[in-house]
Design an enzyme around this catalytic site. Structure first.
Site, PDB file in Angstrom:
ATOM      1  N   PHE A  13       0.818  -1.212   0.000  1.00  0.00           N
ATOM      2  CA  PHE A  13       0.000   0.000   0.000  1.00  0.00           C
ATOM      3  C   PHE A  13       0.850   1.260   0.000  1.00  0.00           C
ATOM      4  CE2 PHE A  13      -2.937  -2.985   2.149  1.00  0.00           C
ATOM      5  CZ  PHE A  13      -4.122  -2.717   1.476  1.00  0.00           C
ATOM      6  N   ASP A  14       0.453   2.229  -0.793  1.00  0.00           N
ATOM      7  CA  ASP A  14       0.880   3.605  -0.585  1.00  0.00           C
ATOM      8  C   ASP A  14       0.193   4.086   0.697  1.00  0.00           C
ATOM      9  OD1 ASP A  14       1.885   6.263  -1.177  1.00  0.00           O
ATOM     10  OD2 ASP A  14      -0.136   6.752  -1.862  1.00  0.00           O
ATOM     11  N   MET A  15       0.633   5.231   1.228  1.00  0.00           N
ATOM     12  CA  MET A  15       0.054   5.697   2.485  1.00  0.00           C
ATOM     13  C   MET A  15      -0.884   6.891   2.285  1.00  0.00           C
ATOM     14  SD  MET A  15       1.952   6.778   6.085  1.00  0.00           S
ATOM     15  CE  MET A  15       2.550   8.364   5.489  1.00  0.00           C
ATOM     16  N   ASP A 172      -2.773   5.936  -5.406  1.00  0.00           N
ATOM     17  CA  ASP A 172      -3.727   6.972  -5.809  1.00  0.00           C
ATOM     18  C   ASP A 172      -3.090   8.004  -6.729  1.00  0.00           C
ATOM     19  OD1 ASP A 172      -3.399   9.737  -3.759  1.00  0.00           O
ATOM     20  OD2 ASP A 172      -2.275   7.914  -3.371  1.00  0.00           O
TER      21      ASP A 172
END
Length: 220
Positions: A13-15, A172
């Site tokens: 995951f990106d944060m 995103d």
């Protein structure tokens, strides 16, 4: 890649913008600092989304050509960001805890690949009480070149001992999506500030929320 132990059961995951609704807070901090310094930053702010601090400094300084420097702008912007979080709390994305819990319960290993520095990333994970879900943390200060360079995702997969082609990279930002694509991952976009382009739709799976992504993965 060798010693693959968990093929197909990993998510990276990106944060900011994926786990936390913090991209808007960053933008507010950018805008406050720009107003203080009397500069216009809308276009360069958007260009910097998803990049690590070193790359942002390079982009910022080249954009202003000496009229403003990131050495001056960055610390002031970061101070405003921390103040805004202290005043308003850390905004979590819908379904965050439930998604991480469900993935863990179903045997997934989980990593973080964020352009944020390690100290800030750890602070956010601990504040949100989700640090325990992450087997691996890769952060922006670990690499010379940040996203869209694929190294941060390749490193996360190596540390997870999974083939990038069988792992999900959840993003995103445009820079982040390109990073995961170059790493050869199964790219997932959960749109935040930026909409998916036709090019992104050609290689990424797009979900509205973490919950939608989790449901789709667990059905496979």
């Amino acid at each position: 890649m060798k010693d693959i132990k968990n093929n197909g059961k990993a998510v990276v995951f990106d944060m900011d913008g994926v786990l936390f609704d913090t991209e808007r807070v960053y933008y507010e901090a950018w805008d406050i600092t720009a107003e203080e310094m009397g500069i216009e930053i809308t276009e360069i702010r958007d260009r910097c989304a998803g990049h690590n601090a070193a790359d942002i400094a390079t982009l910022f300084d080249a954009w202003f050509g000496g009229k403003a420097t990131y050495a001056d702008f960055g610390p002031r912007k970061n101070a405003h960001f921390r103040r805004l979080l202290d005043e308003n709390g850390l905004p979590l994305k819908e379904g965050l805890h439930e998604t991480l819990s469900a993935l863990k319960e179903n045997g997934f290993r989980i990593a973080l690949a964020t352009s944020t520095r390690r100290e800030g990333a750890l602070s956010n994970l601990e504040r949100a009480k989700i640090r325990e879900y992450f087997d691996v943390l890769t952060t922006g200060d670990m690499f010379v070149h940040g996203k869209p360079d694929p190294e941060i995702y390749l490193t996360a997969c190596r540390l997870l001992e999974v083939d990038p082609a069988s792992a999900y990279g959840v993003e995103d930002s445009y820079a982040g999506l390109e990073s995961a694509r170059r790493a050869g991952m199964q790219v997932v976009m959960i749109p935040d500030l930026f909409p998916p382009t036709d090019e992104i739709r050609s290689y990424a799976s797009i979900y509205s929320t973490l919950t939608d992504f989790c449901k789709a993965v667990l059905k496979k």
